[in-house]
Design a protein around this motif. Structure first.
Motif, PDB file in Angstrom:
ATOM      1  N   LYS A  82      -5.864 -15.375  -5.512  1.00 13.36           N
ATOM      2  CA  LYS A  82      -5.040 -14.850  -6.598  1.00 13.36           C
ATOM      3  C   LYS A  82      -4.408 -13.507  -6.225  1.00 13.36           C
ATOM      4  O   LYS A  82      -3.220 -13.266  -6.477  1.00 13.36           O
ATOM      5  CB  LYS A  82      -5.871 -14.703  -7.880  1.00 13.36           C
ATOM      6  N   ALA A  83      -5.207 -12.613  -5.626  1.00 10.09           N
ATOM      7  CA  ALA A  83      -4.690 -11.290  -5.266  1.00 10.09           C
ATOM      8  C   ALA A  83      -3.624 -11.398  -4.184  1.00 10.09           C
ATOM      9  O   ALA A  83      -2.637 -10.649  -4.202  1.00 10.09           O
ATOM     10  CB  ALA A  83      -5.837 -10.395  -4.795  1.00 10.09           C
ATOM     11  N   LYS A  84      -3.811 -12.308  -3.251  1.00 11.27           N
ATOM     12  CA  LYS A  84      -2.829 -12.493  -2.180  1.00 11.27           C
ATOM     13  C   LYS A  84      -1.477 -12.894  -2.772  1.00 11.27           C
ATOM     14  O   LYS A  84      -0.420 -12.398  -2.346  1.00 11.27           O
ATOM     15  CB  LYS A  84      -3.330 -13.570  -1.216  1.00 11.27           C
ATOM     16  N   ALA A  85      -1.505 -13.783  -3.768  1.00  6.63           N
ATOM     17  CA  ALA A  85      -0.267 -14.211  -4.415  1.00  6.63           C
ATOM     18  C   ALA A  85       0.371 -13.058  -5.192  1.00  6.63           C
ATOM     19  O   ALA A  85       1.599 -12.890  -5.190  1.00  6.63           O
ATOM     20  CB  ALA A  85      -0.556 -15.385  -5.358  1.00  6.63           C
ATOM     21  N   VAL A  86      -0.459 -12.262  -5.854  1.00  8.18           N
ATOM     22  CA  VAL A  86       0.042 -11.116  -6.618  1.00  8.18           C
ATOM     23  C   VAL A  86       0.696 -10.092  -5.690  1.00  8.18           C
ATOM     24  O   VAL A  86       1.782  -9.574  -5.981  1.00  8.18           O
ATOM     25  CB  VAL A  86      -1.110 -10.457  -7.410  1.00  8.18           C
ATOM     26  N   VAL A  87       0.045  -9.797  -4.574  1.00  9.18           N
ATOM     27  CA  VAL A  87       0.594  -8.840  -3.605  1.00  9.18           C
ATOM     28  C   VAL A  87       1.946  -9.326  -3.091  1.00  9.18           C
ATOM     29  O   VAL A  87       2.889  -8.539  -2.934  1.00  9.18           O
ATOM     30  CB  VAL A  87      -0.397  -8.626  -2.437  1.00  9.18           C
ATOM     31  N   LYS A  88       2.044 -10.611  -2.843  1.00  7.24           N
ATOM     32  CA  LYS A  88       3.311 -11.186  -2.372  1.00  7.24           C
ATOM     33  C   LYS A  88       4.405 -11.006  -3.418  1.00  7.24           C
ATOM     34  O   LYS A  88       5.553 -10.664  -3.088  1.00  7.24           O
ATOM     35  CB  LYS A  88       3.126 -12.674  -2.063  1.00  7.24           C
ATOM     36  N   GLU A  89       4.074 -11.204  -4.687  1.00  8.07           N
ATOM     37  CA  GLU A  89       5.044 -11.017  -5.771  1.00  8.07           C
ATOM     38  C   GLU A  89       5.503  -9.565  -5.850  1.00  8.07           C
ATOM     39  O   GLU A  89       6.694  -9.283  -6.050  1.00  8.07           O
ATOM     40  CB  GLU A  89       4.428 -11.434  -7.101  1.00  8.07           C
ATOM     41  N   ILE A  90       4.549  -8.640  -5.713  1.00 13.50           N
ATOM     42  CA  ILE A  90       4.887  -7.215  -5.792  1.00 13.50           C
ATOM     43  C   ILE A  90       5.816  -6.830  -4.642  1.00 13.50           C
ATOM     44  O   ILE A  90       6.818  -6.135  -4.838  1.00 13.50           O
ATOM     45  CB  ILE A  90       3.601  -6.358  -5.766  1.00 13.50           C
ATOM     46  N   HIS A  91       5.495  -7.288  -3.451  1.00 17.09           N
ATOM     47  CA  HIS A  91       6.374  -7.030  -2.301  1.00 17.09           C
ATOM     48  C   HIS A  91       7.749  -7.646  -2.529  1.00 17.09           C
ATOM     49  O   HIS A  91       8.771  -7.070  -2.129  1.00 17.09           O
ATOM     50  CB  HIS A  91       5.757  -7.609  -1.025  1.00 17.09           C
ATOM     51  N   PRO A  97       2.096  -2.505  -3.385  1.00 15.23           N
ATOM     52  CA  PRO A  97       0.840  -2.797  -4.089  1.00 15.23           C
ATOM     53  C   PRO A  97      -0.183  -1.703  -3.815  1.00 15.23           C
ATOM     54  O   PRO A  97      -0.318  -1.237  -2.681  1.00 15.23           O
ATOM     55  CB  PRO A  97       0.387  -4.128  -3.486  1.00 15.23           C
ATOM     56  N   ILE A  98      -0.894  -1.298  -4.858  1.00 18.40           N
ATOM     57  CA  ILE A  98      -1.970  -0.326  -4.721  1.00 18.40           C
ATOM     58  C   ILE A  98      -3.251  -1.016  -5.165  1.00 18.40           C
ATOM     59  O   ILE A  98      -3.429  -1.313  -6.341  1.00 18.40           O
ATOM     60  CB  ILE A  98      -1.714   0.923  -5.582  1.00 18.40           C
ATOM     61  N   ILE A  99      -4.120  -1.311  -4.207  1.00 21.22           N
ATOM     62  CA  ILE A  99      -5.386  -1.962  -4.515  1.00 21.22           C
ATOM     63  C   ILE A  99      -6.369  -0.881  -4.952  1.00 21.22           C
ATOM     64  O   ILE A  99      -6.632   0.058  -4.206  1.00 21.22           O
ATOM     65  CB  ILE A  99      -5.958  -2.706  -3.292  1.00 21.22           C
TER      66      ILE A  99
END
Length: 307
Positions: A82-91, A97-99
């Motif tokens: 899920k986080a990988k997909a979110v990071v891709k959307e933010i990019h 992205p700030i984890i």
């Protein structure tokens, strides 16, 4: 030539101001925050997990919060996907992205593409049998099968103990070996900067005590009561989280209110100590003392070092 996209990590033990620094930084650079907290994914569990407030959410966009019901078995594999997909959307929106969070295992999974095939095909029957055992029996099994991993895990952290036992049962490989292999494979698809917030141990512990008092003041006991009234039981993984299991025991008449609160404080202090040890041994981040400068200055430091 592969262009690696930027990503910033703000990690560290509980009560070091990770969220505040991440929000300040996000406003400076126009970033979005991705929570790396294994408890903030659960709905209705707001006070005990120190979720961002409505005001925080209005200022900066947050992700990976309120994803599942408290009876859902969330794990690192689900977070990774899920986080990988979110990071891709933010990019994709041209933002950074700030984890931000203290669940180091989740952070490393995202940064280093850890292997998760075995987690996504769990043996539910075996896991359910494990959860029927008491903590002492489970930890004894872990000491027998993987003493090295047991050295880094607390007996009360049932979720981690069960995860290691289940992995060994399914693969025949010790979980400590799995961790070592992933640590050796440090390749990442991101151009990331890793920062770990820290502070003097006495100040950290005092901050934790005050934080727990604030949670009680904000209504943690009523929050736990509401969860129980919704039908969520204390045996669920989410309800074994710090603050929830102790208050459950109080509401069940097994402890006094004051003792339950003291146990939350003690458990959180121990948890913070284990987090510090984990980040020292499992990551290679830049350590920043939160008491040496203001939140704004810390965010500026991260921003300047990341340029």
């Amino acid at each position: 030539m592969i262009i690696m996209k930027p990503l910033i990590v703000i990690a560290g033990p509980t009560a070091t101001g990770k969220s505040a620094v991440a929000i300040e930084l996000a406003q400076m650079i126009g970033g979005e925050i991705v929570s790396a907290d294994s408890m903030q994914v659960y709905k209705y569990m707001d006070i005990g997990t120190a979720k961002p407030t409505a005001a925080d959410l209005a200022v900066v966009k947050h992700h990976m919060i309120d994803l599942v019901e408290p009876d859902y078995e969330f794990n690192a594999a689900i977070f990774y996907n899920k986080a990988k997909a979110v990071v891709k959307e933010i990019h994709g929106r041209g933002k950074t992205p700030i984890i931000a969070g203290g669940t180091g295992f989740y952070i490393n999974a995202l940064l280093h593409n850890n292997e998760f095939e075995s987690y996504e095909n769990k043996n539910n029957d075996y896991r359910n049998e494990l959860y029927k055992e008491n903590e002492e029996v489970l930890f004894a099994k872990l000491l027998e099968t993987d003493p090295e991993y047991a050295q880094t895990t607390h007996i009360h952290n049932i979720k981690r103990v069960v995860r290691a036992l289940e992995y060994y049962y399914q693969t025949g490989e010790k979980f400590s070996e799995y961790n070592r292999r992933n640590k050796e494979n440090r390749a990442s698809e991101y151009d990331f900067k890793f920062y770990i917030l820290t502070r003097d141990r006495e100040k950290l512990y005092n901050g934790i005590n005050k934080r727990v008092d604030k949670m009680i003041e904000l209504g943690l006991i009523d929050e736990v009561k509401s969860l129980l009234e919704r039908g969520y039981t204390r045996s669920m993984t989410s309800m074994q989280g710090l603050g929830y299991k102790e208050i459950c025991a109080y509401l069940n008449g097994e402890n006094t209110r004051n003792n339950a609160i003291d146990m939350v404080k003690q458990g959180t202090r121990r948890f913070a100590k284990r987090q510090i040890t984990w980040f020292k041994n499992q990551t290679e981040g830049i350590w920043l003392d939160v008491d040496s400068q203001s939140i704004t200055s810390l965010a500026r430091t991260v921003n300047l070092q990341g340029e």
